[in-house]
Motif scaffolding. Sequence first.
Motif, PDB file in Angstrom:
ATOM      1  N   ARG A 259     -50.477  -3.914 -52.614  1.00  0.00           N
ATOM      2  CA  ARG A 259     -51.437  -4.918 -53.084  1.00  0.00           C
ATOM      3  C   ARG A 259     -50.885  -6.326 -52.946  1.00  0.00           C
ATOM      4  N   ALA A 260     -49.592  -6.482 -53.165  1.00  0.00           N
ATOM      5  CA  ALA A 260     -48.967  -7.809 -53.074  1.00  0.00           C
ATOM      6  C   ALA A 260     -48.500  -8.152 -51.660  1.00  0.00           C
ATOM      7  N   GLY A 261     -48.722  -7.254 -50.719  1.00  0.00           N
ATOM      8  CA  GLY A 261     -48.319  -7.515 -49.340  1.00  0.00           C
ATOM      9  C   GLY A 261     -46.818  -7.558 -49.139  1.00  0.00           C
ATOM     10  N   LEU A 262     -46.081  -6.766 -49.947  1.00  0.00           N
ATOM     11  CA  LEU A 262     -44.633  -6.842 -49.933  1.00  0.00           C
ATOM     12  C   LEU A 262     -43.950  -5.778 -49.078  1.00  0.00           C
ATOM     13  N   VAL A 263     -44.723  -4.885 -48.474  1.00  0.00           N
ATOM     14  CA  VAL A 263     -44.100  -3.820 -47.683  1.00  0.00           C
ATOM     15  C   VAL A 263     -43.232  -4.395 -46.561  1.00  0.00           C
ATOM     16  N   PRO A 264     -43.680  -5.415 -45.804  1.00  0.00           N
ATOM     17  CA  PRO A 264     -42.793  -5.995 -44.780  1.00  0.00           C
ATOM     18  C   PRO A 264     -41.503  -6.563 -45.379  1.00  0.00           C
ATOM     19  N   ASN A 265     -41.591  -7.175 -46.580  1.00  0.00           N
ATOM     20  CA  ASN A 265     -40.387  -7.683 -47.238  1.00  0.00           C
ATOM     21  C   ASN A 265     -39.404  -6.554 -47.530  1.00  0.00           C
ATOM     22  N   VAL A 266     -39.956  -5.434 -48.019  1.00  0.00           N
ATOM     23  CA  VAL A 266     -39.110  -4.286 -48.338  1.00  0.00           C
ATOM     24  C   VAL A 266     -38.438  -3.756 -47.078  1.00  0.00           C
ATOM     25  N   GLN A 267     -39.205  -3.666 -46.012  1.00  0.00           N
ATOM     26  CA  GLN A 267     -38.630  -3.168 -44.764  1.00  0.00           C
ATOM     27  C   GLN A 267     -37.514  -4.073 -44.263  1.00  0.00           C
ATOM     28  N   ARG A 268     -37.676  -5.393 -44.396  1.00  0.00           N
ATOM     29  CA  ARG A 268     -36.610  -6.317 -44.010  1.00  0.00           C
ATOM     30  C   ARG A 268     -35.387  -6.140 -44.912  1.00  0.00           C
ATOM     31  N   MET A 269     -35.639  -5.891 -46.179  1.00  0.00           N
ATOM     32  CA  MET A 269     -34.549  -5.675 -47.127  1.00  0.00           C
ATOM     33  C   MET A 269     -33.748  -4.425 -46.747  1.00  0.00           C
ATOM     34  N   VAL A 270     -34.453  -3.362 -46.387  1.00  0.00           N
ATOM     35  CA  VAL A 270     -33.791  -2.126 -45.960  1.00  0.00           C
ATOM     36  C   VAL A 270     -32.997  -2.360 -44.676  1.00  0.00           C
ATOM     37  N   GLU A 271     -33.581  -3.071 -43.757  1.00  0.00           N
ATOM     38  CA  GLU A 271     -32.884  -3.349 -42.497  1.00  0.00           C
ATOM     39  C   GLU A 271     -31.641  -4.211 -42.733  1.00  0.00           C
ATOM     40  N   ALA A 272     -31.725  -5.133 -43.674  1.00  0.00           N
ATOM     41  CA  ALA A 272     -30.559  -5.958 -43.998  1.00  0.00           C
ATOM     42  C   ALA A 272     -29.424  -5.088 -44.530  1.00  0.00           C
ATOM     43  N   GLN A 273     -29.759  -4.112 -45.366  1.00  0.00           N
ATOM     44  CA  GLN A 273     -28.727  -3.205 -45.872  1.00  0.00           C
ATOM     45  C   GLN A 273     -28.136  -2.376 -44.738  1.00  0.00           C
ATOM     46  N   ARG A 274     -29.000  -1.832 -43.882  1.00  0.00           N
ATOM     47  CA  ARG A 274     -28.491  -1.008 -42.782  1.00  0.00           C
ATOM     48  C   ARG A 274     -27.569  -1.817 -41.867  1.00  0.00           C
ATOM     49  N   ALA A 275     -27.937  -3.061 -41.621  1.00  0.00           N
ATOM     50  CA  ALA A 275     -27.114  -3.905 -40.758  1.00  0.00           C
ATOM     51  C   ALA A 275     -25.754  -4.184 -41.402  1.00  0.00           C
TER      52      ALA A 275
END
Length: 635
Positions: A259-275
């Motif tokens: 609802r808040a349109g935060l899924v892309p933010n979460v995906q970037r957060m996950v990618e930052a951790q993986r990197a």
Amino acid sequence: MARQMAGERLSLVDTGALRDDVSTDEITPLPILTHYDDALGRYPYTGFQAGGSLPVRANAIREGGFSVVVAGKRYGKGSSREHSPAAEKLAGVRLVIAESFERIYRQNADNIGLFTSTDFSLVGRIERGEAIAIRDLVQGRDALAAAILKSGGLLPFGQRWMRDVALAPALVGGAPRTLFEKIIARHALRTALTEPHPAPGAGAFVRADWRFIHEYYTGMAAHMLHATFGEPLVLHAPESVVVFEDHTSYVKESPAHVRAGLVPNVQRMVEAQRAFAMRYGLRTHRTLTEDEAARGDGDQSAGISHAMVAEHYALPGQVVVGTDSHTPHSGALGCVAFGVGTTDMANAFVTGAVRLTVPQSLQVVLDGCPAPGVTAKDIVLHLLAQPYIREGGGLGKVFEFCGTAIAHLATDERATLTNMVAEMGGFTGIVAPDAETVRFLRERRGVDFVIEPWMHSDAGALHVHTLRIDCAAVPPMVATPGDPGNGLPLASLRARLRIDIAYGGSCTAGKREDFVHYHAVLRWAADRGLKVAPGVELFLQFGTTAVRDHCIAAGYMDAFEKVGARMLQPSCGACGNCGPGGSVRKEQVTVSAINRNFPGRGGPGQVWLASPPTVAASAIAGELLSFADLQARHP
């Protein structure tokens, strides 16, 4: 609150009673945690509930020019998210005054240079326009906390004072000690500003055997470290760092995030951790892909971080730290396990040193044999309702669980006790290792562990208080919406409460023993042709892949399928509004086996806490009731 947001200036006399139990979920609701930079300053208190409303909109604190926040008892209770004090500071708050603070919140505030105080005389002085010296703001704090605040935070402090740290000399002789004190003494570090073996109330640093972090913290930690020390970093003992993806597996099914349109933010957060993990060669347990989950792929172990640590890493006598308030989960194995914030973990990454204020110990004597159908979750809800705990007696303390009832509790059940020390405001929970611990390590992990003679509390060791619970007299319990401390016997409810959602999962209730309880109820129901009640959804979520694999091997899935439960792969899930099982409307009623039901936790609806068998039985009945009551309805 609405009057203040509108610009009216109020005094303490005007406001009346101060709000107690302001949780980190209210300071920074979970969807906000996808931010870890200046954007956080837009959101403090946007989850704060008052009078059935959310009076603080985005940017209100910045635009209102608020610099001091005043509250009641147990301010900052809940998770270890450093985002909460960071959001406050980034919004312009410089000082929080409260009657008492939760340990992790206050330490996180210290670490980023946000002042906190329990001195209410400061309020009048500030209102009169007096200049307040730093010495007044750190009055009553231990020397280490004061030094960190004077340095502007933990990372600047570490740059100056932690270039030469080493294990302290062994502590020989002295007064009788608790198991906690013995473990800490074996891990204590000697630094320029700390004593080798500090007394309770003093600041200290220890070397951890395991440090773990998950995706809501890694990006922030990496950002801090690279900004402070440059790139690349030199990490201390990277082989003892474990990285988890455990909160975001089902984020695409999280109404709050979608609802808040935060899924892309979460995906970037996950990618930052993986990197970050890949760059520094860190051991990682990632989210299962859909194909891996569908085929029950055993090659990749996944699950909730603190549950995974107990399953794969922690051993008696060790020190374990993680960026989650429920890190004490592993204390069930007889180790010291406690939660820390982002800056603490970032500092530990590069120095190997973990900060703590040495706590006092509280003894919890659990006697008697729990009645059939009564679980560790019922015992915890009963404990949480005790006046001593409700009044904050457990704040910052070590909960040492002992007594004859411990022998009747499997390690998974003991982990429910130590895990939910977080809800009791404690520093950690611990159970001395015994034959059950040895069995667990051998059967679950293939480890033939030998308990060393020192791994117990000495007779005469100091405990500041003793709580005694007759577990034979504890009935099935529930906690009413709003706080885990709102516990009462289920049988005391005057009317049956219709439910919309039943959720069994999370670190507290997604373990193997929890699924034994779910299965006992649902097998009984399936054998009688009963299903989940019309209009009710039942979600069962595994805590780890090992729990899932056990349920498949034991034949549990047949009963779960026959009654109509939806099975979910390992994740924190609905506990943190991170997936299916949470409510989507305020009028919905959920009965949940998760550990906390603060406002907004598990969705906007009402969340009642209960044990695994009560959750399963309520799903079949369509209303809140115990397994025994369900059996009485269908003789």
